[in-house]
Design a protein around this motif. Sequence first.
Motif, PDB file in Angstrom:
ATOM      1  N   THR A 125       0.832  -1.210   0.000  1.00 43.22           N
ATOM      2  CA  THR A 125       0.000   0.000   0.000  1.00 43.22           C
ATOM      3  C   THR A 125       0.861   1.251   0.000  1.00 43.22           C
ATOM      4  N   ALA A 126       1.907   1.268   0.822  1.00 46.74           N
ATOM      5  CA  ALA A 126       2.788   2.435   0.882  1.00 46.74           C
ATOM      6  C   ALA A 126       3.471   2.678  -0.464  1.00 46.74           C
ATOM      7  N   ILE A 127       3.921   1.604  -1.119  1.00 42.02           N
ATOM      8  CA  ILE A 127       4.613   1.757  -2.408  1.00 42.02           C
ATOM      9  C   ILE A 127       3.636   2.208  -3.492  1.00 42.02           C
ATOM     10  N   GLU A 128       2.400   1.731  -3.433  1.00 47.18           N
ATOM     11  CA  GLU A 128       1.395   2.179  -4.415  1.00 47.18           C
ATOM     12  C   GLU A 128       1.121   3.670  -4.267  1.00 47.18           C
ATOM     13  N   ASN A 129       1.086   4.184  -3.037  1.00 41.96           N
ATOM     14  CA  ASN A 129       0.893   5.624  -2.832  1.00 41.96           C
ATOM     15  C   ASN A 129       2.044   6.412  -3.445  1.00 41.96           C
ATOM     16  N   VAL A 130       3.274   5.935  -3.250  1.00 38.10           N
ATOM     17  CA  VAL A 130       4.442   6.622  -3.818  1.00 38.10           C
ATOM     18  C   VAL A 130       4.407   6.552  -5.343  1.00 38.10           C
ATOM     19  N   GLU A 131       4.026   5.401  -5.876  1.00 38.88           N
ATOM     20  CA  GLU A 131       3.963   5.241  -7.334  1.00 38.88           C
ATOM     21  C   GLU A 131       2.980   6.233  -7.946  1.00 38.88           C
ATOM     22  N   ALA A 132       1.853   6.464  -7.269  1.00 41.22           N
ATOM     23  CA  ALA A 132       0.873   7.426  -7.786  1.00 41.22           C
ATOM     24  C   ALA A 132       1.445   8.836  -7.790  1.00 41.22           C
ATOM     25  N   ILE A 133       2.221   9.182  -6.764  1.00 45.61           N
ATOM     26  CA  ILE A 133       2.810  10.517  -6.687  1.00 45.61           C
ATOM     27  C   ILE A 133       3.915  10.693  -7.731  1.00 45.61           C
ATOM     28  N   MET A 134       4.737   9.638  -7.930  1.00 46.64           N
ATOM     29  CA  MET A 134       5.914   9.747  -8.796  1.00 46.64           C
ATOM     30  C   MET A 134       5.624   9.338 -10.244  1.00 46.64           C
ATOM     31  N   HIS A 135       4.374   9.044 -10.575  1.00 43.98           N
ATOM     32  CA  HIS A 135       4.059   8.497 -11.896  1.00 43.98           C
ATOM     33  C   HIS A 135       4.558   9.386 -13.034  1.00 43.98           C
ATOM     34  N   HIS A 136       4.254  10.690 -12.962  1.00 49.20           N
ATOM     35  CA  HIS A 136       4.628  11.555 -14.080  1.00 49.20           C
ATOM     36  C   HIS A 136       6.136  11.778 -14.139  1.00 49.20           C
ATOM     37  N   VAL A 137       6.808  11.789 -12.965  1.00 52.84           N
ATOM     38  CA  VAL A 137       8.270  11.912 -12.960  1.00 52.84           C
ATOM     39  C   VAL A 137       8.883  10.753 -13.734  1.00 52.84           C
ATOM     40  N   LEU A 138       8.390   9.548 -13.478  1.00 56.98           N
ATOM     41  CA  LEU A 138       8.895   8.367 -14.191  1.00 56.98           C
ATOM     42  C   LEU A 138       8.547   8.434 -15.676  1.00 56.98           C
ATOM     43  N   LEU A 139       7.311   8.868 -15.969  1.00 54.71           N
ATOM     44  CA  LEU A 139       6.864   8.929 -17.363  1.00 54.71           C
ATOM     45  C   LEU A 139       7.695   9.926 -18.163  1.00 54.71           C
ATOM     46  N   ARG A 140       7.957  11.097 -17.567  1.00 52.67           N
ATOM     47  CA  ARG A 140       8.714  12.137 -18.266  1.00 52.67           C
ATOM     48  C   ARG A 140      10.156  11.715 -18.500  1.00 52.67           C
ATOM     49  N   ALA A 141      10.736  10.930 -17.558  1.00 56.38           N
ATOM     50  CA  ALA A 141      12.125  10.489 -17.707  1.00 56.38           C
ATOM     51  C   ALA A 141      12.241   9.228 -18.546  1.00 56.38           C
ATOM     52  N   GLY A 142      11.086   8.639 -18.924  1.00 58.31           N
ATOM     53  CA  GLY A 142      11.133   7.412 -19.715  1.00 58.31           C
ATOM     54  C   GLY A 142      11.632   6.226 -18.925  1.00 58.31           C
TER      55      GLY A 142
END
Length: 712
Positions: free
Chosen positions: A561-578
Amino acid sequence: MAVQDEREPDDPGAGRGEQLSSFASQTLALFLAETEEQARSELEAISRRLAEQVSEPVAICELGLSPNGRPLMLWQSTEGGLSVEEDNVFADWLRRASRVGGELTSATRGIWCGVLSADTLSGETGLRMAVMLQSAPANAETIAHAYGIADAAVAAMVRIRKSKASSLERRRFDAMYESTRAWLELGADIVWEASAEGVLRCRRIMNRRGDAGRAVDGMDLKSLHVGGGGRSLLDYLEQEGSVRHLRARLPRDAAVNMPANETIYVSAMRRPAPASDEAPYVGTFTLIGEYGPSSHTRETAAMMVQVRGARLREEQQRREAEAMLQGLRLLLGQDSSRDKMAKLVSLILECIGGNEARVAQRGLDGRPRLLVPEQRVLGADADAALDLVAANAPGGLATVYDASADEGRRIAHPFGLEGGHVAVLSLPLRGETAYLICTTNRSEGFAAADIDFADRFTLLLRQALFLREEQSQMAQTAKMAALGQMSASIAHELRQPLNTISLAVQNLEYLLDAPEVDAAAVASKIGRVLAQVERASDVIDRMRRFGRKSVGEHAVLPLRTAIENVEAIMHHVLLRAGVRLEVNIPADLTAYADQLQLEQVVSNLIQNAVDAISGIGAKSERDEGLIRIVAARSDEEEGMVQLRIEDSGPGFRSEIMERVLEPFFTTKSADHGTGLGLAICETIVRESGGRLEIGNHDGGGYVAIILPHDAG
């Protein structure tokens, strides 16, 4: 008509006489009060009486200073009808009233005025009393009453507190004297031996007791009775083999020659195999006066008490110095602030003879919480207990309570403490004051010297708490900086639902303008709008939750659950960096940590991994950007779980491996980092009872978080 009926009922002279008599009796009761509770009860009655006399609200206040010099309102009456706030107006009034010698002084806004007790009465305690009135009285008599009440109140409070301190010291001295006297009583005034027939002969007479020696010399042991069963000393020795410090009853002819008002105690033994020239029975007599030891014994005891007291003080000073040195070592060590606090509390308990302790304060949410031990659950009355502790802590000084009395029980029970006496020590901080609450099972309670040492030792506890606050503030600063860096991601996350809502509303306008409204299509569009509103609301909630300052509450939480919350916050950072993110965490795997802090650590490590893959801070040549998060129970450490963040970047160079956890060390440029990230992550994990491990794997670098599996 009776004489008393001739006086007019509203005779002002009669009224003043009755008022003076009433104030005199109440002031006398204040002087006779034996406890602070009794004194405050009398002050409540006085404030009520004074309010009736002047026909306006009145307050009597007990004032003090915190260790940093800030004025404190320790207590104020409630039955006089006036409430004085502990604010800047009050602080300004106290400064001005102190400068003018306590004369009647008005508050800066004219909301009340008051007189202050003389500072010469408070001695070294810093305690002052004030009598506040809503408006300046028209007659001098009322002002004189107010002065008298303030001075009488501070004198009573100082006397009660000094009496409490001296009683603690007196109990300690009495215990020392009694133990010394008991030791002396075991000494011998007469050393004797007896033949097989039981005829006693004095071998040595000490302490100038020749009179007693002559009385017992030649006595038959059969005629000397000991104990409560009426047995003779000779029978007792034959059956038991020895006696120790039993009261003896001499035969009549010997007793008449003994000094009056003295009791004789005997210690003796039967030799198992005496030599031919040895008497089979040997023993001693000790004589104790009716009212205690003789003057010779008393003088010796007093001298021994002085010598023993000097040795005890020397030993205590040595122990205090060692404890302070050990405390400094703990404070400067590499343990987490939580472990430092626990060890410092254990050390202070050992030094003052305590058996249990708690460190408590109010959290950011206003609720009481325990700093030591963190896992313990507070009782239902902990809120009221913390209020009571704060109200009774005079200027940051230590306060001692009897645990069998009402106040002691109200403090000890909510914190789960058991003992005969309770001591409370204030730990003033920049924000909310914390309190060390400890108990002892010693019958004599806490010694005054021990409490004095505890007061000094709390400086180290305060420093440990300051470190905790600073680490928390540093972590919060880094978190807000991370939110700033993720602002583009936040904007993107919100733009998508807003665009969808805009298109759906345009479609709704088109459908509503049509000749025939399609109800199903309208309902579908409305449902889509509501879904996107909920999505946007979830994004905002996640951001707000991530930015909120943690209150330091650890719990067993599901890692996925904790990692899923972080993934939702960092999603666009990861997407923009490919960069692609893979997560492999069992659904039932848990860890003991603060969820907000753990999410901050993981988001920071993901950001670092993205930077490494993107070539920020180190040259990186990659075909694919990949971050893999895996978690499992530790095979090497029982009760621990490992959460590992791996990346496909260049890894950690060998020459910097030992420095990456140092504060302010970074390989990034000033535009991309401050060097605080990994240092803060390491601090947060250490506070949760875990650690960070850093290394390289076949495809890049990794950071592993090792945490306890549960609270145990």
